[in-house]
Design an enzyme around this catalytic site. Structure first.
Site, short mmCIF file in Angstrom:
data_model
loop_
_atom_site.label_atom_id
_atom_site.label_comp_id
_atom_site.label_asym_id
_atom_site.label_seq_id
_atom_site.Cartn_x
_atom_site.Cartn_y
_atom_site.Cartn_z
N ASP A 117 -5.40 -16.12 9.74
CA ASP A 117 -4.98 -15.98 9.81
C ASP A 117 -4.65 -15.28 10.82
O ASP A 117 -4.94 -14.51 11.80
CB ASP A 117 -4.69 -14.30 8.37
CG ASP A 117 -5.55 -14.66 7.32
OD1 ASP A 117 -6.08 -16.04 7.21
OD2 ASP A 117 -4.86 -14.63 6.08
N HIS B 216 -7.46 -15.47 4.13
CA HIS B 216 -6.25 -14.91 3.03
C HIS B 216 -7.71 -13.37 2.90
O HIS B 216 -7.26 -12.18 3.05
CB HIS B 216 -6.58 -15.38 2.04
CG HIS B 216 -6.37 -15.05 0.94
ND1 HIS B 216 -4.90 -14.10 0.96
CD2 HIS B 216 -6.39 -14.61 -0.23
CE1 HIS B 216 -4.21 -13.95 0.15
NE2 HIS B 216 -4.87 -13.77 -0.57
N ASN C 220 -0.19 -17.38 1.64
CA ASN C 220 1.04 -16.61 0.78
C ASN C 220 2.09 -15.68 1.05
O ASN C 220 2.98 -15.22 0.66
CB ASN C 220 -0.08 -15.83 -0.07
CG ASN C 220 -0.47 -14.79 0.47
OD1 ASN C 220 -1.36 -15.02 1.00
ND2 ASN C 220 -0.93 -13.34 0.74
N HIS C 221 1.66 -15.45 2.28
CA HIS C 221 3.09 -14.51 3.22
C HIS C 221 4.13 -15.50 3.63
O HIS C 221 5.56 -15.38 3.89
CB HIS C 221 2.41 -14.09 4.39
CG HIS C 221 1.71 -13.42 4.11
ND1 HIS C 221 2.54 -12.02 3.94
CD2 HIS C 221 0.03 -12.42 3.96
CE1 HIS C 221 1.72 -11.03 3.93
NE2 HIS C 221 0.50 -11.48 3.70
MN LIG Z 1 -3.36 -14.34 2.89
#
Ligand SMILES: [Mn+2]
Length: 226
Positions: A20, A183, A75-76
Site C-alpha cells: 500500500d 491491506h 478499497n481506498h
Molecule cells: Mn486497504
C-alpha cells in the site's frame, strides 16, 4: 468488464510488487532509486491503496499513466469510485479528506480512472504466474477466480478481507505460483502458504515499503523475510 489483468513475461527487465502506498509517492521513489529501478525495462505492480492518508494522493493519476506502473483497485480507490454514495465521514476518518477538496471534474477524473483498475493482476514469470490482489482472493483455486469475480461480494472480498492474515491460514491458493497482497499493515512481510502479505507501512513514519521481486519472490528492499 474484465476484472483480471494479465501481463506477459518481462523478457528484458525485473518485476516488483509494492505494498500500500497511501499518498507517499516521494518515499516510494526513493525506495525505487535505492534498488536501481530502471523505468526503461523494469515494471512495478502495486497492490492498491495508492491514495488517502498521505500528502500526495493526487499523484496517483500521474503514476498510473506511466507504462511501467500497474495497480489493482484497493478499497481506498473503491471509495473514490463510489464517491457520490460513499459514507464521506467514514472515508474522511480513513484519510479521504483530500478528495472532498477536489473540483467536480477532478472527482470524476479520479473515479473514472480508478474504475479502469482490475481487481486482480496476473504476471507471468519464468517459474509460473504470480497473482496480485489488494486484500485476498475469494476462492481456493486460481482457475475459479474469473467466474467468481462476477459477483460484487466476491470483488469486495478482494478489496477488504483480512480473514487469511488474521487467522494465519497457511493453505495458500492452488493453481498459482504465489499471490501477493497488502491491506493489512504489518511490521514485516508475512508469507502464509504461497500468499505474500507485503503492506509493511511504507506510508507511515514507522514503516518502509517492501519491494518483492516477482521472479525470485525475494524481498529486495526495506524488510527481510523472517
Ligand atoms: Mn486497504
Amino acid at each position: 468488464m474484465t476484472f483480471i489483468a494479465h501481463f506477459t513475461r518481462n523478457a528484458s527487465g525485473r518485476d516488483y510488487a509494492v505494498g500500500d502506498i497511501h499518498g507517499h509517492f516521494s518515499k516510494l521513489e526513493t525506495a525505487l532509486m535505492a534498488i536501481g529501478f530502471d523505468t526503461a525495462k523494469d515494471r512495478l505492480f502495486a497492490v492498491g491503496d495508492l491514495i488517502d492518508r498521505g500528502p500526495q494522493s493526487t499523484q496517483a493519476l500521474h503514476w498510473l499513466q506511466q507504462p511501467w506502473f500497474h495497480a489493482v483497485r484497493g478499497n481506498h480507490e473503491d471509495y473514490a469510485c463510489r464517491w457520490q454514495t460513499v459514507d464521506i465521514e467514514n472515508w474522511r476518518i480513513n484519510g479521504g479528506g483530500w478528495f472532498q477538496e477536489l473540483s467536480l471534474a477532478e472527482k470524476e477524473t479520479f473515479a473514472a480512472t480508478f474504475k479502469t483498475l482490475p481487481f486482480v493482476m496476473e504476471i507471468e514469470t519464468a517459474a509460473g504466474v504470480v497473482g496480485i490482489a489488494h486484500a485476498d482472493v475469494p476462492c481456493q483455486c486460481w482457475s475459479d477466480l474469473a467466474t467468481r469475480l462476477d459477483t460484487r461480494s466476491a470483488r469486495d472480498y478482494c478489496l477488504w478481507s483480512r480473514h487469511r492474515i488474521r487467522n494465519k491460514l497457511t493453505f495458500g491458493v492452488d493453481g498459482v505460483r504465489a499471490l501477493v497482497v497488502g491491506h493489512e499493515p504489518l511490521p514485516q512481510p508475512v508469507v502464509l502458504g504461497n500468499v505474500y502479505h507485503i503492506d509493511t507501512r511504507g506510508w507511515s513514519t514507522k514503516g518502509n515499503f517492501t519491494l518483492l521481486d516477482l521472479h525470485s519472490l525475494a524481498v529486495v528492499a526495506s524488510c527481510a523475510l523472517p
